[in-house]
Design a protein around this motif. Structure first.
Motif, PDB file in Angstrom:
ATOM      1  N   GLY A 111       0.826  -1.195   0.000  1.00 46.51           N
ATOM      2  CA  GLY A 111       0.000   0.000   0.000  1.00 46.51           C
ATOM      3  C   GLY A 111       0.863   1.249   0.000  1.00 46.51           C
ATOM      4  O   GLY A 111       2.040   1.209  -0.385  1.00 46.51           O
ATOM      5  N   THR A 112       0.295   2.368   0.460  1.00 51.07           N
ATOM      6  CA  THR A 112       1.000   3.655   0.326  1.00 51.07           C
ATOM      7  C   THR A 112       1.714   4.093   1.601  1.00 51.07           C
ATOM      8  O   THR A 112       2.879   4.496   1.549  1.00 51.07           O
ATOM      9  N   THR A 113       1.039   4.019   2.743  1.00 53.01           N
ATOM     10  CA  THR A 113       1.584   4.733   3.911  1.00 53.01           C
ATOM     11  C   THR A 113       2.791   4.062   4.568  1.00 53.01           C
ATOM     12  O   THR A 113       3.654   4.745   5.091  1.00 53.01           O
ATOM     13  N   THR A 114       2.873   2.737   4.559  1.00 50.12           N
ATOM     14  CA  THR A 114       3.987   2.100   5.277  1.00 50.12           C
ATOM     15  C   THR A 114       5.030   1.480   4.348  1.00 50.12           C
ATOM     16  O   THR A 114       6.042   0.970   4.820  1.00 50.12           O
ATOM     17  N   ASP A 289      -5.416   2.206   3.210  1.00 44.88           N
ATOM     18  CA  ASP A 289      -4.675   3.403   3.615  1.00 44.88           C
ATOM     19  C   ASP A 289      -5.507   4.666   3.451  1.00 44.88           C
ATOM     20  O   ASP A 289      -5.440   5.590   4.256  1.00 44.88           O
ATOM     21  N   PHE A 290      -6.282   4.704   2.382  1.00 38.55           N
ATOM     22  CA  PHE A 290      -7.118   5.895   2.165  1.00 38.55           C
ATOM     23  C   PHE A 290      -8.178   6.026   3.258  1.00 38.55           C
ATOM     24  O   PHE A 290      -8.478   7.119   3.713  1.00 38.55           O
ATOM     25  N   LEU A 291      -8.740   4.865   3.658  1.00 37.87           N
ATOM     26  CA  LEU A 291      -9.722   4.924   4.742  1.00 37.87           C
ATOM     27  C   LEU A 291      -9.045   5.395   6.028  1.00 37.87           C
ATOM     28  O   LEU A 291      -9.575   6.218   6.773  1.00 37.87           O
ATOM     29  N   PRO A 418       0.928  21.779   6.960  1.00 40.27           N
ATOM     30  CA  PRO A 418       0.170  20.730   7.660  1.00 40.27           C
ATOM     31  C   PRO A 418       0.134  19.403   6.911  1.00 40.27           C
ATOM     32  O   PRO A 418      -0.089  18.357   7.514  1.00 40.27           O
ATOM     33  N   PHE A 419       0.348  19.455   5.590  1.00 42.48           N
ATOM     34  CA  PHE A 419       0.321  18.221   4.804  1.00 42.48           C
ATOM     35  C   PHE A 419       1.739  17.743   4.496  1.00 42.48           C
ATOM     36  O   PHE A 419       1.943  16.868   3.667  1.00 42.48           O
ATOM     37  N   SER A 420       2.723  18.351   5.191  1.00 41.22           N
ATOM     38  CA  SER A 420       4.136  18.052   4.994  1.00 41.22           C
ATOM     39  C   SER A 420       4.595  18.521   3.605  1.00 41.22           C
ATOM     40  O   SER A 420       3.814  19.154   2.877  1.00 41.22           O
ATOM     41  N   ILE A 421       5.836  18.209   3.247  1.00 41.42           N
ATOM     42  CA  ILE A 421       6.359  18.677   1.958  1.00 41.42           C
ATOM     43  C   ILE A 421       7.207  17.593   1.293  1.00 41.42           C
ATOM     44  O   ILE A 421       7.591  16.619   1.937  1.00 41.42           O
ATOM     45  N   CYS A 426       1.507  14.461   1.974  1.00 45.73           N
ATOM     46  CA  CYS A 426       0.165  13.862   1.945  1.00 45.73           C
ATOM     47  C   CYS A 426      -0.375  13.785   0.513  1.00 45.73           C
ATOM     48  O   CYS A 426      -0.540  14.811  -0.149  1.00 45.73           O
ATOM     49  N   VAL A 427      -0.689  12.568   0.069  1.00 50.40           N
ATOM     50  CA  VAL A 427      -1.187  12.405  -1.298  1.00 50.40           C
ATOM     51  C   VAL A 427      -2.645  12.874  -1.417  1.00 50.40           C
ATOM     52  O   VAL A 427      -3.134  13.181  -2.491  1.00 50.40           O
ATOM     53  N   GLY A 428      -3.318  12.969  -0.266  1.00 49.96           N
ATOM     54  CA  GLY A 428      -4.739  13.360  -0.296  1.00 49.96           C
ATOM     55  C   GLY A 428      -4.958  14.818   0.054  1.00 49.96           C
ATOM     56  O   GLY A 428      -6.086  15.213   0.350  1.00 49.96           O
TER      57      GLY A 428
HETATM   58  C1  HEM Z   1      -6.691  17.644   7.296  1.00 51.12           C
HETATM   59  C2  HEM Z   1      -6.497  16.494   6.697  1.00 51.12           C
HETATM   60  C3  HEM Z   1      -5.147  15.841   6.490  1.00 51.12           C
HETATM   61  C4  HEM Z   1      -3.917  16.153   7.004  1.00 51.12           C
HETATM   62  C5  HEM Z   1      -3.549  17.294   7.944  1.00 51.12           C
HETATM   63  C6  HEM Z   1      -2.973  15.178   6.470  1.00 51.12           C
HETATM   64  C7  HEM Z   1      -1.619  15.170   6.758  1.00 51.12           C
HETATM   65  C8  HEM Z   1      -0.746  14.197   6.323  1.00 51.12           C
HETATM   66  C9  HEM Z   1       0.656  14.134   6.676  1.00 51.12           C
HETATM   67  C10 HEM Z   1       1.379  15.139   7.563  1.00 51.12           C
HETATM   68  C11 HEM Z   1       1.175  13.030   6.087  1.00 51.12           C
HETATM   69  C12 HEM Z   1       2.621  12.529   6.199  1.00 51.12           C
HETATM   70  C13 HEM Z   1       3.418  13.018   5.022  1.00 51.12           C
HETATM   71  C14 HEM Z   1       4.911  12.829   5.166  1.00 51.12           C
HETATM   72  O1  HEM Z   1       5.397  11.755   5.523  1.00 51.12           O
HETATM   73  O2  HEM Z   1       5.645  13.782   4.880  1.00 51.12           O
HETATM   74  C15 HEM Z   1       0.108  12.392   5.334  1.00 51.12           C
HETATM   75  C16 HEM Z   1       0.262  11.245   4.585  1.00 51.12           C
HETATM   76  C17 HEM Z   1      -0.766  10.661   3.860  1.00 51.12           C
HETATM   77  N1  HEM Z   1      -2.054  11.131   3.711  1.00 51.12           N
HETATM   78 FE1  HEM Z   1      -2.816  12.789   4.568  1.00 51.12          FE
HETATM   79  N2  HEM Z   1      -3.652  14.319   5.641  1.00 51.12           N
HETATM   80  C18 HEM Z   1      -4.983  14.692   5.614  1.00 51.12           C
HETATM   81  C19 HEM Z   1      -5.991  14.109   4.876  1.00 51.12           C
HETATM   82  C20 HEM Z   1      -5.832  13.078   3.979  1.00 51.12           C
HETATM   83  C21 HEM Z   1      -6.856  12.558   3.081  1.00 51.12           C
HETATM   84  C22 HEM Z   1      -8.280  13.115   2.967  1.00 51.12           C
HETATM   85  C23 HEM Z   1      -6.294  11.506   2.414  1.00 51.12           C
HETATM   86  C24 HEM Z   1      -6.928  10.629   1.339  1.00 51.12           C
HETATM   87  C25 HEM Z   1      -7.745  11.095   0.422  1.00 51.12           C
HETATM   88  C26 HEM Z   1      -4.934  11.351   2.882  1.00 51.12           C
HETATM   89  C27 HEM Z   1      -4.054  10.371   2.461  1.00 51.12           C
HETATM   90  C28 HEM Z   1      -2.740  10.261   2.895  1.00 51.12           C
HETATM   91  C29 HEM Z   1      -1.863   9.153   2.510  1.00 51.12           C
HETATM   92  C30 HEM Z   1      -2.253   7.945   1.635  1.00 51.12           C
HETATM   93  C31 HEM Z   1      -0.621   9.405   3.114  1.00 51.12           C
HETATM   94  C32 HEM Z   1       0.649   8.575   2.990  1.00 51.12           C
HETATM   95  C33 HEM Z   1       1.481   9.130   1.844  1.00 51.12           C
HETATM   96  C34 HEM Z   1       2.752   8.320   1.569  1.00 51.12           C
HETATM   97  O3  HEM Z   1       3.272   7.693   2.482  1.00 51.12           O
HETATM   98  O4  HEM Z   1       3.200   8.338   0.412  1.00 51.12           O
HETATM   99  N3  HEM Z   1      -4.670  12.326   3.820  1.00 51.12           N
HETATM  100  N4  HEM Z   1      -1.052  13.133   5.497  1.00 51.12           N
END
Ligand code: HEM
Length: 480
Positions: A111-114, A289-291, A418-421, A426-428
């Protein structure tokens, strides 16, 4: 007796070994940090609000320092320029996630996150393409439908004098949006839908508690094999979520038409193919992961937004006036209105800054010895970005403790990430920003939010994988 003395000797040896590993000097530019104890490291200095403890340490050790979580050498970063240096300029060294029994247990690094390495590069590429293809029309329509649903529910509650429970209703909103996005499945107010939501939300809540807690056994070299076994035989919630997705994958495969992809799952089938077990498992874990990453995060952000605005009627009124003035006779905010609603966007940003959704995002790993500026970062260290410390950093924010949306009316602030860089951010993030904007602005357009008893609601947070308001709260809705 003999067994006891063997156990005591082994334990004593392990204490020395663990202490030696922590105290030996490995580089002249090593990071400073609090004194660690053998075995537990600095766990004893970490309370139930670790992001605050680690922010307090910035005063003594600076914007980059090290702590030990058990045996895990952890680098805590509290300055956006250092985060950029790691996650953007040295992205390939800081791209992977840390491997522990817990991160392996759920998805076996699929998957994506781990996932890591080449697997992650391919998966992320597929997911990004799939999201682009699924997006635009599908997301626009689904958010339009979901916002109608929640506003109708709120109007019903208002006319029956019922108070509104943000945690339950906003989690339902983000779950509905995600179900439509991934599975093209519409959830209604019927019992059948309610049961489906519970099938996902209940195990997810338990897993968030498990993962947010910081487990000593997960972080001890000697404890990890036992913890892996423990998880294998006792933890069943991951399987529940993956099985839930598997049922939907099988249904989708039966009705799949490559010329008419209905949702993210269809596009993933098209991109990955389903010929091998490995491909199917990759699709299932990616949807899982998306859930995980996409339901609770956005719901918590929205929950805090309503709380901050209920406590600050003047800011709430200002955002409402902006929305009302911009819409004129129209009675619904659309995504296309976003660029005009500058103050409302600033409210969203200020809440994401002060009440960040995740304390440390998702931890990364450093995959080779390297220097970041003048600091030596050892191979295999865990990297935590402390989003709370970024928000409190006075070099970037004046009066950082104050909730003040006007700070986001001017130039962009480089500490606001907040979504990192970088490539693994964050892909979402786009999806999250769309759903948060649509939900908040339409609620503000329709209702004045008031606390139940006229008093301010407690703004303190409780730590977990997301940082939520400590006490779940309810509010009264007054029609605008
Ligand atoms: C306010 C809402 C959200 C915040 C603040 C947030 C924040 C983050 C952060 C900080 C990371 C870690 C990135 C890194 O390692 O640099 C992350 C990863 C991720 N997020 Fe979000 N997120 C949010 C909503 C969402 C939504 C709605 C989705 C799906 C549609 C999503 C899907 C993911 C996924 C799949 C990862 C893992 C990416 C990877 O490892 O390649 N996130 N998010």
């Amino acid at each position: 007796m003999a067994i006891l003395s063997v156990v005591v000797s082994l334990f004593t040896f392990y204490c020395f070994y663990s202490g030696y590993k922590k105290y030996k000097r490995v580089h002249e530019s090593e990071l400073k940090g609090p004194f660690p104890l053998p075995i537990i490291g600095n766990f004893h200095q970490i309370s139930r609000l670790p992001h605050r403890d680690l922010t307090n340490m910035v005063k003594k050790y600076g914007n980059i320092f090290r702590v030990y979580f058990g045996d895990i050498y952890t680098v805590v970063v509290s300055d956006p320029l250092l985060v950029r240096e790691m996650f953007v300029k040295n992205a390939d060294i800081f791209q992977d996630r840390l491997e522990t029994p817990l991160t392996k247990h759920g998805s076996l690094y699929h998957g994506t996150t781990t996932s890591n390495g080449e697997y992650w590069v391919r998966n992320r590429d597929i997911v990004s393409r799939a999201m682009k293809k699924t997006n635009i029309k599908h997301v626009y329509e689904l958010l339009n439908e979901e916002i109608d649903r929640i506003v109708t529910v709120m109007k019903r509650m208002n006319s029956s004098g019922e108070s509104f429970d943000p945690r339950y209703n906003l989690t339902k909103f983000t779950t509905c949006a995600m179900f439509k996005y991934i599975f093209d499945e519409v959830l209604t107010d019927e019992k059948e839908s309610h049961d489906k939501v519970k099938q996902i939300i209940d195990p997810m809540e338990r897993l968030f508690k498990l993962m947010g807690g910081g487990n000593l056994f997960d972080s001890l070299d000697i404890g990890q094999p036992f913890y892996s076994l423990y998880l294998k035989y006792t933890e069943k919630d991951f399987d529940k979520i993956l099985n839930f997705v598997k049922v939907r994958l099988n249904e989708h495969i039966e009705t799949y038409n490559p010329d008419n992809t209905r949702d993210l799952l269809d596009v993933l089938i098209k991109e990955y193919g389903v010929d091998t077990e490995e491909d199917r498992f990759s699709i299932i874990t990616t949807c899982g992961d998306f859930l995980f990453a996409g339901v609770e995060t956005s719901a918590t952000a929205l929950e805090y937004m309503l709380l901050m605005l209920t406590n600050r009627p003047e800011i709430q009124d200002k955002a409402y006036s902006e929305i009302k003035h911009h819409l004129g006779k129209r009675n619904k905010v659309l995504l296309s209105d976003r660029s005009s609603l500058i103050y409302t966007n600033a409210v969203i940003k200020e809440t994401l800054r002060l009440k960040m959704v995740t304390a440390f995002g998702l931890p990364r790993k450093c995959s080779e010895d390297c220097m970041i500026g003048e600091y030596f970062i050892p191979k295999n260290s865990q990297i935590l970005v402390n989003f709370h410390a970024l928000a409190m950093n006075k070099d970037y924010y004046s009066n950082p403790e104050t909730f003040d949306p006007s700070r986001f009316l001017g130039d962009t602030n480089q500490a606001f990430i907040p979504f990192s860089i970088g490539p693994r951010s964050c892909v979402g993030s786009q999806f999250a920003q769309d759903e948060i904007f649509i939900c908040l602005s339409n609620i503000l357009l329709n209702f004045r939010l008031k606390s139940i008893d006229g008093n301010k609601i407690d703004e303190e947070e409780v730590y977990g994988l997301t940082l939520k308001p400590k006490s779940p709260y309810k509010i009264n809705l007054e029609l605008r």
